[in-house]
Scaffold this motif. Structure first.
Motif, PDB file in Angstrom:
ATOM      1  N   ASP A   6       0.819  -1.198   0.000  1.00  0.00           N
ATOM      2  CA  ASP A   6       0.000   0.000   0.000  1.00  0.00           C
ATOM      3  C   ASP A   6       0.866   1.267   0.000  1.00  0.00           C
ATOM      4  N   ARG A   7       1.901   1.301   0.830  1.00  0.00           N
ATOM      5  CA  ARG A   7       2.813   2.460   0.874  1.00  0.00           C
ATOM      6  C   ARG A   7       3.532   2.639  -0.459  1.00  0.00           C
ATOM      7  N   TRP A   8       4.040   1.523  -1.026  1.00  0.00           N
ATOM      8  CA  TRP A   8       4.751   1.589  -2.301  1.00  0.00           C
ATOM      9  C   TRP A   8       3.836   2.123  -3.397  1.00  0.00           C
ATOM     10  N   TYR A   9       2.604   1.606  -3.441  1.00  0.00           N
ATOM     11  CA  TYR A   9       1.664   2.042  -4.469  1.00  0.00           C
ATOM     12  C   TYR A   9       1.341   3.526  -4.309  1.00  0.00           C
ATOM     13  N   GLU A  10       1.123   3.954  -3.053  1.00  0.00           N
ATOM     14  CA  GLU A  10       0.749   5.341  -2.784  1.00  0.00           C
ATOM     15  C   GLU A  10       1.886   6.325  -3.065  1.00  0.00           C
ATOM     16  N   THR A  11       3.088   5.989  -2.612  1.00  0.00           N
ATOM     17  CA  THR A  11       4.184   6.961  -2.665  1.00  0.00           C
ATOM     18  C   THR A  11       5.050   6.853  -3.913  1.00  0.00           C
ATOM     19  N   GLU A  12       5.079   5.686  -4.539  1.00  0.00           N
ATOM     20  CA  GLU A  12       5.924   5.501  -5.719  1.00  0.00           C
ATOM     21  C   GLU A  12       5.128   5.232  -6.993  1.00  0.00           C
ATOM     22  N   HIS A  13       4.361   4.151  -6.969  1.00  0.00           N
ATOM     23  CA  HIS A  13       3.774   3.661  -8.217  1.00  0.00           C
ATOM     24  C   HIS A  13       2.728   4.599  -8.811  1.00  0.00           C
ATOM     25  N   VAL A  14       1.755   5.017  -8.018  1.00  0.00           N
ATOM     26  CA  VAL A  14       0.717   5.897  -8.578  1.00  0.00           C
ATOM     27  C   VAL A  14       1.311   7.231  -9.050  1.00  0.00           C
ATOM     28  N   PRO A  15       2.146   7.907  -8.254  1.00  0.00           N
ATOM     29  CA  PRO A  15       2.720   9.157  -8.778  1.00  0.00           C
ATOM     30  C   PRO A  15       3.504   8.955 -10.086  1.00  0.00           C
ATOM     31  N   GLU A  16       4.264   7.865 -10.181  1.00  0.00           N
ATOM     32  CA  GLU A  16       5.008   7.587 -11.414  1.00  0.00           C
ATOM     33  C   GLU A  16       4.066   7.290 -12.566  1.00  0.00           C
ATOM     34  N   ALA A  17       3.024   6.506 -12.308  1.00  0.00           N
ATOM     35  CA  ALA A  17       2.076   6.144 -13.363  1.00  0.00           C
ATOM     36  C   ALA A  17       1.300   7.363 -13.854  1.00  0.00           C
ATOM     37  N   VAL A  18       0.839   8.195 -12.934  1.00  0.00           N
ATOM     38  CA  VAL A  18       0.085   9.396 -13.325  1.00  0.00           C
ATOM     39  C   VAL A  18       0.945  10.274 -14.234  1.00  0.00           C
ATOM     40  N   LYS A  19       2.199  10.463 -13.851  1.00  0.00           N
ATOM     41  CA  LYS A  19       3.097  11.280 -14.664  1.00  0.00           C
ATOM     42  C   LYS A  19       3.377  10.615 -16.016  1.00  0.00           C
ATOM     43  N   ALA A  20       3.716   9.324 -15.994  1.00  0.00           N
ATOM     44  CA  ALA A  20       4.072   8.615 -17.223  1.00  0.00           C
ATOM     45  C   ALA A  20       2.886   8.486 -18.177  1.00  0.00           C
ATOM     46  N   PHE A  21       1.695   8.268 -17.649  1.00  0.00           N
ATOM     47  CA  PHE A  21       0.506   8.107 -18.481  1.00  0.00           C
ATOM     48  C   PHE A  21      -0.061   9.446 -18.945  1.00  0.00           C
ATOM     49  N   GLY A  22       0.290  10.530 -18.261  1.00  0.00           N
ATOM     50  CA  GLY A  22      -0.253  11.833 -18.610  1.00  0.00           C
ATOM     51  C   GLY A  22      -1.713  11.994 -18.229  1.00  0.00           C
ATOM     52  N   VAL A  23      -2.107  11.345 -17.137  1.00  0.00           N
ATOM     53  CA  VAL A  23      -3.492  11.447 -16.679  1.00  0.00           C
ATOM     54  C   VAL A  23      -3.566  12.426 -15.512  1.00  0.00           C
ATOM     55  N   SER A  24      -4.771  12.924 -15.265  1.00  0.00           N
ATOM     56  CA  SER A  24      -4.947  13.860 -14.166  1.00  0.00           C
ATOM     57  C   SER A  24      -5.644  13.239 -12.967  1.00  0.00           C
ATOM     58  N   LYS A  25      -6.178  12.028 -13.137  1.00  0.00           N
ATOM     59  CA  LYS A  25      -6.891  11.374 -12.042  1.00  0.00           C
ATOM     60  C   LYS A  25      -6.539   9.897 -11.972  1.00  0.00           C
ATOM     61  N   ALA A  26      -6.421   9.442 -10.736  1.00  0.00           N
ATOM     62  CA  ALA A  26      -6.220   8.015 -10.474  1.00  0.00           C
ATOM     63  C   ALA A  26      -6.862   7.701  -9.129  1.00  0.00           C
ATOM     64  N   TRP A  27      -7.324   6.488  -8.992  1.00  0.00           N
ATOM     65  CA  TRP A  27      -7.938   6.025  -7.754  1.00  0.00           C
ATOM     66  C   TRP A  27      -7.329   4.689  -7.381  1.00  0.00           C
ATOM     67  N   ARG A  28      -7.320   4.410  -6.073  1.00  0.00           N
ATOM     68  CA  ARG A  28      -6.917   3.084  -5.588  1.00  0.00           C
ATOM     69  C   ARG A  28      -7.965   2.605  -4.595  1.00  0.00           C
ATOM     70  N   PHE A  29      -8.169   1.295  -4.596  1.00  0.00           N
ATOM     71  CA  PHE A  29      -9.171   0.701  -3.720  1.00  0.00           C
ATOM     72  C   PHE A  29      -8.635  -0.583  -3.097  1.00  0.00           C
ATOM     73  N   TRP A  30      -9.041  -0.849  -1.878  1.00  0.00           N
ATOM     74  CA  TRP A  30      -8.906  -2.165  -1.271  1.00  0.00           C
ATOM     75  C   TRP A  30     -10.324  -2.692  -1.119  1.00  0.00           C
ATOM     76  N   SER A  31     -10.527  -3.938  -1.470  1.00  0.00           N
ATOM     77  CA  SER A  31     -11.852  -4.547  -1.386  1.00  0.00           C
ATOM     78  C   SER A  31     -12.276  -4.731   0.069  1.00  0.00           C
ATOM     79  N   LEU A  32     -13.526  -4.424   0.347  1.00  0.00           N
ATOM     80  CA  LEU A  32     -14.093  -4.699   1.664  1.00  0.00           C
ATOM     81  C   LEU A  32     -14.489  -6.170   1.783  1.00  0.00           C
ATOM     82  N   ASP A  33     -14.728  -6.822   0.659  1.00  0.00           N
ATOM     83  CA  ASP A  33     -15.147  -8.221   0.653  1.00  0.00           C
ATOM     84  C   ASP A  33     -13.970  -9.182   0.678  1.00  0.00           C
ATOM     85  N   ASP A  34     -12.874  -8.797   0.054  1.00  0.00           N
ATOM     86  CA  ASP A  34     -11.676  -9.631  -0.026  1.00  0.00           C
ATOM     87  C   ASP A  34     -10.466  -8.747   0.270  1.00  0.00           C
ATOM     88  N   PRO A  35      -9.930  -8.785   1.499  1.00  0.00           N
ATOM     89  CA  PRO A  35      -8.853  -7.882   1.881  1.00  0.00           C
ATOM     90  C   PRO A  35      -7.572  -8.031   1.063  1.00  0.00           C
TER      91      PRO A  35
END
Length: 104
Positions: free
Chosen positions: A22-51
């Motif tokens: 979760d930390r890696w995705y939040e602090t590294e992966h999503v910021p890198e992906a948003v920049k590399a993809f040229g998108v302005s929005k991204a979301w992340r989810f953890w399932s409530l049904d399957d942790p």
């Protein structure tokens, strides 16, 4: 033109690794992906049904932008980084186009 979405679903079976993932995705992966993809929005989810189920979603302005990203080098690099850091985490990818947005 409707928005298009790139969705990555990952299964983190080892509960002891979920906080680090979760930390890696939040602090590294999503910021890198948003920049590399040229998108302005991204979301992340953890399932409530399957942790173990994590989902990331990236919004593109249209299908053409998503298609260009899928053919480019940015995705290849991000996949390699993911495989290097999380070799035991299985994932799937999906592409979607917005059919309707309803706001009341």
């Amino acid at each position: 033109m409707p928005a298009a979405y790139f969705v990555v679903r990952a299964i983190v079976t080892d509960a002891g690794k979920r906080a680090a993932f979760d930390r890696w995705y939040e602090t590294e992966h999503v910021p890198e992906a948003v920049k590399a993809f040229g998108v302005s929005k991204a979301w992340r989810f953890w399932s409530l049904d399957d942790p173990s189920l994590h989902q990331a979603m990236y919004r593109f302005d249209d299908e053409a932008g998503l298609a260009a990203m899928l053919k480019g080098d940015a995705l290849t690099k991000l996949v390699a980084d993911f495989d290097r850091d999380w070799p035991d985490v299985k994932r799937t990818r999906e592409t979607l186009v917005l059919a309707q947005e309803f706001v009341e």
